[in-house]
Write a protein that holds these residues in place. Structure first.
Motif, PDB file in Angstrom:
ATOM      1  N   ASP A  19     -25.204   6.902  12.809  1.00 33.72           N
ATOM      2  CA  ASP A  19     -26.477   7.432  13.709  1.00 33.72           C
ATOM      3  C   ASP A  19     -27.101   8.537  13.161  1.00 33.72           C
ATOM      4  O   ASP A  19     -28.455   8.744  12.883  1.00 33.72           O
ATOM      5  N   LEU A  20     -26.248   9.570  12.640  1.00 35.48           N
ATOM      6  CA  LEU A  20     -26.646  10.903  11.992  1.00 35.48           C
ATOM      7  C   LEU A  20     -27.206  10.789  10.849  1.00 35.48           C
ATOM      8  O   LEU A  20     -28.211  11.310  10.466  1.00 35.48           O
ATOM      9  N   ILE A  21     -26.602  10.025  10.006  1.00 33.69           N
ATOM     10  CA  ILE A  21     -27.018   9.561   8.625  1.00 33.69           C
ATOM     11  C   ILE A  21     -28.598   8.984   8.635  1.00 33.69           C
ATOM     12  O   ILE A  21     -29.409   9.357   7.813  1.00 33.69           O
ATOM     13  N   ASN A  22     -28.688   7.879   9.546  1.00 32.68           N
ATOM     14  CA  ASN A  22     -29.932   7.315   9.728  1.00 32.68           C
ATOM     15  C   ASN A  22     -31.101   8.357  10.172  1.00 32.68           C
ATOM     16  O   ASN A  22     -32.246   7.857   9.771  1.00 32.68           O
ATOM     17  N   ALA A  23     -30.692   9.200  11.130  1.00 28.44           N
ATOM     18  CA  ALA A  23     -31.431  10.308  11.651  1.00 28.44           C
ATOM     19  C   ALA A  23     -32.021  11.049  10.546  1.00 28.44           C
ATOM     20  O   ALA A  23     -33.317  11.294  10.396  1.00 28.44           O
ATOM     21  N   VAL A  24     -31.364  11.343   9.464  1.00 27.26           N
ATOM     22  CA  VAL A  24     -31.791  12.284   8.426  1.00 27.26           C
ATOM     23  C   VAL A  24     -32.791  11.424   7.548  1.00 27.26           C
ATOM     24  O   VAL A  24     -33.962  11.991   7.247  1.00 27.26           O
ATOM     25  N   GLY A  25     -32.603   9.981   7.480  1.00 32.56           N
ATOM     26  CA  GLY A  25     -33.481   9.210   6.583  1.00 32.56           C
ATOM     27  C   GLY A  25     -34.779   8.867   7.443  1.00 32.56           C
ATOM     28  O   GLY A  25     -35.952   9.152   6.948  1.00 32.56           O
ATOM     29  N   GLU A  26     -34.757   8.956   8.882  1.00 28.80           N
ATOM     30  CA  GLU A  26     -35.981   8.754   9.490  1.00 28.80           C
ATOM     31  C   GLU A  26     -36.791  10.035   9.615  1.00 28.80           C
ATOM     32  O   GLU A  26     -38.042   9.935   9.424  1.00 28.80           O
ATOM     33  N   LEU A  27     -36.165  11.017   9.519  1.00 32.00           N
ATOM     34  CA  LEU A  27     -36.908  12.535   9.476  1.00 32.00           C
ATOM     35  C   LEU A  27     -37.593  12.482   8.366  1.00 32.00           C
ATOM     36  O   LEU A  27     -38.723  13.058   7.943  1.00 32.00           O
ATOM     37  N   LEU A  28     -36.677  12.229   7.318  1.00 36.51           N
ATOM     38  CA  LEU A  28     -37.335  12.590   5.699  1.00 36.51           C
ATOM     39  C   LEU A  28     -38.551  11.909   5.524  1.00 36.51           C
ATOM     40  O   LEU A  28     -39.421  12.375   5.036  1.00 36.51           O
ATOM     41  N   THR A  29     -38.671  10.360   5.978  1.00 36.49           N
ATOM     42  CA  THR A  29     -39.714   9.582   5.733  1.00 36.49           C
ATOM     43  C   THR A  29     -40.798   9.691   6.755  1.00 36.49           C
ATOM     44  O   THR A  29     -42.191   9.554   6.450  1.00 36.49           O
TER      45      THR A  29
END
Length: 209
Positions: A19-29
């Protein structure tokens, strides 16, 4: 009973990490790399920020894991290289370059990471570049250098142009329009024309004089 609780805790840990890794991707995009702060990541994941330090050691280490999970060349490991190669790596080179094109075209997160690496110095981005180079060197040193001999540096230089060209074409198509040299990179026909050109260039490089 204790064994079952241990499995549940491990599942929860793995889910929280993802979930934390996915959050990084969501914020980045959605908000860009300037938003990748510990509080923002934790809030997006819906988790306590303490878990970032507990599971990863810190924000930089979390970004490390995220970035390496997204990159194409960082995931080209020795296990993915055929054990027997009889053509000096020609077919492998074709596969790697066309796969890179497809992978990058579909991965907006990786495109963001590459743009990020051009505009900011950061430990996690430096680690990405070092990992890419390490894995690329594995292919050059163990396969293509042996085939090309005295011309191995020339092959490396041509490879550098093709790899960087693939990066640029995909990022250009997403940011500034899909037409490049009259080829529409938003259409399957245009994408296939680029991949056909890549394979023809590789064939030409491998021609014996």
């Amino acid at each position: 009973m204790e064994k079952e609780k241990g499995k549940i805790r491990q599942r929860n840990k793995n889910k929280s990490k993802q979930d934390l890794i996915n959050a990084v991707g969501e914020l980045l995009t959605t908000k860009g790399y300037s938003s990748l702060k510990v509080n923002n990541i934790a809030a997006t994941a819906g988790l306590d920020k303490k878990l970032i330090y507990k599971y990863f050691g810190g924000t930089e280490e979390l970004l490390d894991e995220y970035i390496l999970s997204q990159d194409f060349w960082s995931n080209v490991t020795s296990e993915k290289i055929p054990q027997v190669i009889n053509d000096g790596g020609k077919e492998l080179t074709k596969l790697m370059l066309t796969s890179q094109f497809d992978f990058l075209e579909k991965n907006e997160e990786l495109q963001k990471i590459l743009l990020w690496s051009l505009s900011e110095e950061r430990k996690s981005l430096k680690n990405l570049i070092e990992t890419q180079e390490k894995n690329g060197e594995m292919i050059f040193a163990t396969i293509t250098d042996k085939f090309f001999g005295e011309k191995s540096r020339e092959f490396r230089a041509i490879s550098a142009i093709m790899v960087s060209g693939i990066y640029y074409l995909n990022m250009y198509a997403k940011k500034n329009g899909s037409i490049f040299c009259g080829i529409d990179l938003s259409e399957e026909e245009g994408k296939q024309e680029i991949k056909n050109a890549i394979t023809k260039m590789v064939d030409k490089i491998y021609e014996k004089e």
